[in-house]
Scaffold this motif. Structure first.
Motif, PDB file in Angstrom:
ATOM      1  N   PRO A 113     -21.492 -11.192  39.297  1.00 21.39           N
ATOM      2  CA  PRO A 113     -22.522 -10.481  40.227  1.00 21.39           C
ATOM      3  C   PRO A 113     -22.507 -11.200  41.474  1.00 21.39           C
ATOM      4  N   GLY A 114     -22.588 -10.456  42.358  1.00 18.64           N
ATOM      5  CA  GLY A 114     -23.090 -11.045  43.978  1.00 18.64           C
ATOM      6  C   GLY A 114     -23.775 -10.175  44.843  1.00 18.64           C
ATOM      7  N   GLN A 115     -23.400 -10.642  46.113  1.00 22.43           N
ATOM      8  CA  GLN A 115     -24.473  -9.516  46.965  1.00 22.43           C
ATOM      9  C   GLN A 115     -23.575  -9.506  48.499  1.00 22.43           C
ATOM     10  N   MET A 116     -23.829  -8.190  48.882  1.00 19.15           N
ATOM     11  CA  MET A 116     -22.915  -7.747  50.103  1.00 19.15           C
ATOM     12  C   MET A 116     -24.028  -8.006  51.199  1.00 19.15           C
ATOM     13  N   CYS A 117     -23.566  -8.794  52.152  1.00 14.82           N
ATOM     14  CA  CYS A 117     -24.402  -9.042  53.374  1.00 14.82           C
ATOM     15  C   CYS A 117     -25.826  -9.626  53.235  1.00 14.82           C
ATOM     16  N   GLY A 118     -25.788 -10.335  51.724  1.00 13.12           N
ATOM     17  CA  GLY A 118     -26.971 -10.919  51.243  1.00 13.12           C
ATOM     18  C   GLY A 118     -28.087 -10.162  50.761  1.00 13.12           C
ATOM     19  N   VAL A 119     -27.725  -8.848  50.539  1.00 10.94           N
ATOM     20  CA  VAL A 119     -28.706  -7.704  50.293  1.00 10.94           C
ATOM     21  C   VAL A 119     -28.338  -6.946  48.863  1.00 10.94           C
ATOM     22  N   LEU A 120     -27.114  -6.085  49.225  1.00 17.42           N
ATOM     23  CA  LEU A 120     -26.870  -5.337  48.443  1.00 17.42           C
ATOM     24  C   LEU A 120     -26.063  -5.733  47.266  1.00 17.42           C
ATOM     25  N   PRO A 121     -26.448  -5.835  46.057  1.00 22.72           N
ATOM     26  CA  PRO A 121     -25.814  -6.102  44.760  1.00 22.72           C
ATOM     27  C   PRO A 121     -24.457  -5.508  44.490  1.00 22.72           C
ATOM     28  N   THR A 122     -23.521  -6.563  44.250  1.00 24.68           N
ATOM     29  CA  THR A 122     -22.127  -6.028  44.122  1.00 24.68           C
ATOM     30  C   THR A 122     -21.746  -6.635  42.741  1.00 24.68           C
ATOM     31  N   THR A 123     -20.471  -6.465  42.088  1.00 22.76           N
ATOM     32  CA  THR A 123     -19.983  -6.996  41.157  1.00 22.76           C
ATOM     33  C   THR A 123     -18.639  -6.962  41.510  1.00 22.76           C
ATOM     34  N   ARG A 124     -17.992  -8.196  41.348  1.00 20.19           N
ATOM     35  CA  ARG A 124     -16.630  -8.550  41.323  1.00 20.19           C
ATOM     36  C   ARG A 124     -16.162  -8.815  40.131  1.00 20.19           C
ATOM     37  N   TYR A 125     -14.654  -8.834  40.022  1.00 16.29           N
ATOM     38  CA  TYR A 125     -14.007  -8.817  38.654  1.00 16.29           C
ATOM     39  C   TYR A 125     -12.814  -9.822  38.713  1.00 16.29           C
ATOM     40  N   GLN A 126     -12.931 -10.603  37.686  1.00 18.46           N
ATOM     41  CA  GLN A 126     -11.886 -11.694  37.552  1.00 18.46           C
ATOM     42  C   GLN A 126     -11.226 -11.645  36.368  1.00 18.46           C
ATOM     43  N   ALA A 127      -9.956 -11.633  36.260  1.00 16.86           N
ATOM     44  CA  ALA A 127      -9.127 -11.819  35.130  1.00 16.86           C
ATOM     45  C   ALA A 127      -9.472 -12.794  34.345  1.00 16.86           C
ATOM     46  N   THR A 128      -9.591 -12.811  33.037  1.00 10.65           N
ATOM     47  CA  THR A 128     -10.009 -13.929  32.075  1.00 10.65           C
ATOM     48  C   THR A 128      -8.647 -14.574  31.452  1.00 10.65           C
ATOM     49  N   ASP A 129      -7.670 -14.078  31.402  1.00 14.42           N
ATOM     50  CA  ASP A 129      -6.196 -14.438  31.029  1.00 14.42           C
ATOM     51  C   ASP A 129      -5.325 -13.972  32.168  1.00 14.42           C
ATOM     52  N   THR A 130      -4.763 -14.923  32.892  1.00 15.65           N
ATOM     53  CA  THR A 130      -3.794 -14.519  33.990  1.00 15.65           C
ATOM     54  C   THR A 130      -2.414 -14.292  33.259  1.00 15.65           C
ATOM     55  N   THR A 131      -2.403 -14.492  31.905  1.00 15.94           N
ATOM     56  CA  THR A 131      -1.005 -14.181  31.401  1.00 15.94           C
ATOM     57  C   THR A 131      -0.718 -12.788  31.299  1.00 15.94           C
ATOM     58  N   ILE A 132      -1.709 -12.050  31.323  1.00 17.17           N
ATOM     59  CA  ILE A 132      -1.566 -10.769  31.047  1.00 17.17           C
ATOM     60  C   ILE A 132      -1.160 -10.088  32.314  1.00 17.17           C
ATOM     61  N   SER A 133      -1.766 -10.448  33.457  1.00 16.29           N
ATOM     62  CA  SER A 133      -1.377  -9.868  34.791  1.00 16.29           C
ATOM     63  C   SER A 133      -0.029 -10.214  35.088  1.00 16.29           C
ATOM     64  N   ARG A 134       0.384 -11.658  34.813  1.00 15.91           N
ATOM     65  CA  ARG A 134       1.596 -11.869  35.204  1.00 15.91           C
ATOM     66  C   ARG A 134       2.701 -11.280  34.270  1.00 15.91           C
ATOM     67  N   GLU A 135       2.615 -11.180  33.154  1.00 16.35           N
ATOM     68  CA  GLU A 135       3.226 -10.447  32.144  1.00 16.35           C
ATOM     69  C   GLU A 135       3.626  -8.798  33.009  1.00 16.35           C
ATOM     70  N   ILE A 136       2.610  -8.276  33.104  1.00 20.78           N
ATOM     71  CA  ILE A 136       2.791  -6.821  33.819  1.00 20.78           C
ATOM     72  C   ILE A 136       3.405  -6.814  35.060  1.00 20.78           C
ATOM     73  N   ARG A 137       3.115  -7.853  35.979  1.00 20.20           N
ATOM     74  CA  ARG A 137       3.899  -8.138  37.230  1.00 20.20           C
ATOM     75  C   ARG A 137       5.229  -8.471  37.018  1.00 20.20           C
ATOM     76  N   GLY A 138       5.419  -9.273  36.054  1.00 21.80           N
ATOM     77  CA  GLY A 138       6.804  -9.566  35.584  1.00 21.80           C
ATOM     78  C   GLY A 138       7.856  -8.530  35.295  1.00 21.80           C
ATOM     79  N   ARG A 139       7.254  -7.658  34.408  1.00 17.79           N
ATOM     80  CA  ARG A 139       8.178  -5.988  34.335  1.00 17.79           C
ATOM     81  C   ARG A 139       8.647  -5.448  35.493  1.00 17.79           C
TER      82      ARG A 139
END
Length: 251
Positions: A113-139
Motif C-alpha cells: 500500500p502507498g499514496q499518490m500525491c500524499g493523498v490518494l491510496p494506491t497499491t503496488r505489487y512486488q514479485a515475491t519470487d523473482t525466479t518465476i519472472s526470470r523463468e518466464i522472461r528466459g523463455r
C-alpha cells in the motif's frame, strides 16, 4: 486444468510488472492482452478453437480456473462463434486487478500500500519470487536468441507481449531494437496466438469499437440507406468494482 501450470494471463501480467516500481507497463493495452490471453489459454486447454477470424466453443467443460471458466461460459452463451476482435474489444472492468489479486492470493506477488500525491491510496505489487519472472522472461529470451521455433505457449506469450507493446519494456532502447523485431516475428509460430494478437492490435486501432449510436443490435444501422457494419462488440466478463485503491493500483 491443473494449477501446477501458470496460465497465459498470469504470465503476461508477470512480464508486465516492473520490479523497480511495482506498477504494470502498458496498463491500458494490457487489459486487452489479458482478455486475449484468456482465449489462447482456453484454446490450449481444448475448450475453444479458431473458426476463421472467429472463436468457437468446442468443449464447454469447465477448466477449474474460475476466471477462465467465466469467460468460457459467456462464450458458450453466445451460441455462435464470435469474432476475436469483438470479444477482446468488448466492455470489461477490472480484469487486470482481478489477476493481480489472484497472483497475490497465490503468493506470487505481494501488495504494497502507498499514496499518490500524499493523498490518494494506491497499491503496488512486488514479485515475491523473482525466479518465476526470470523463468518466464528466459523463455522469450531463448526463443529470440536461438531462433528455434518455440512451443505454442511461449509463441503465444511472445505474440501477446508484442501486441500490447511490452517489447519496449522488455527490450528497451536502441540496443533492444533487434530483440523487439524478433519478438514480433515470433507471432507466426502459433496460429491461435497470432489470431488473438492481431485482434488485440486491431482493437487498439479502433477495429473493435462498439457500433455507433443509431445502429440497431447486430451492427445494422437503423437509418434508411445505411450499410450494415457487422456484429456489435461483446466482451470478456465484467469484473466487480474494487474501489478507489483498486482503481489506482498498478498504474
Amino acid at each position: 486444468m491443473g494449477r501446477s501450470r501458470r496460465t497465459l494471463p498470469e504470465e503476461l501480467l508477470m512480464l508486465a510488472l516492473d520490479p523497480a516500481t511495482g506498477t504494470t507497463a502498458q496498463p491500458q493495452s494490457l487489459d486487452l492482452g489479458l482478455a486475449g490471453a484468456q482465449l489462447v489459454e482456453l484454446a490450449l486447454a481444448g475448450r475453444i478453437a479458431p473458426d476463421g477470424d472467429r472463436i468457437a466453443v468446442v468443449v464447454p467443460r469447465p477448466t477449474g480456473d474460475p476466471t477462465l471458466d467465466c469467460a468460457l461460459e459467456l462464450l458458450r452463451r453466445r451460441g455462435a462463434p464470435v469474432r476475436a476482435v469483438h470479444w477482446i474489444g468488448g466492455p470489461r472492468l477490472g480484469l487486470r486487478q482481478t489477476y493481480l489479486s489472484h497472483l497475490e492470493r497465490c503468493g506470487m506477488v505481494a501488495a504494497v500500500p502507498g499514496q499518490m500525491c500524499g493523498v490518494l491510496p494506491t497499491t503496488r505489487y512486488q514479485a515475491t519470487d523473482t525466479t518465476i519472472s526470470r523463468e518466464i522472461r528466459g523463455r522469450l529470451d531463448s526463443a529470440i536468441r536461438t531462433g528455434v521455433p518455440p512451443d505454442p505457449r511461449t509463441a503465444a506469450l511472445a505474440a501477446l507481449a508484442h501486441a500490447v507493446g511490452l517489447g519496449k519494456h522488455l527490450y528497451p532502447g536502441n540496443e533492444g531494437r533487434s530483440s523487439r523485431s524478433r519478438l514480433r516475428d515470433l507471432i507466426r509460430h502459433d496460429p491461435m496466438g497470432g489470431l488473438v494478437a492481431h485482434a488485440v492490435m486491431d482493437v487498439q486501432n479502433g477495429a473493435g469499437a462498439q457500433p455507433r449510436r443509431g445502429q440497431a443490435p447486430g451492427g445494422r444501422p437503423s437509418g434508411p440507406g445505411a450499410r450494415a457494419t457487422g456484429e456489435p462488440a461483446r466482451g470478456v466478463p465484467m469484473q466487480p468494482h474494487h474501489g478507489t485503491m483498486a482503481r489506482a493500483a498498478a498504474h
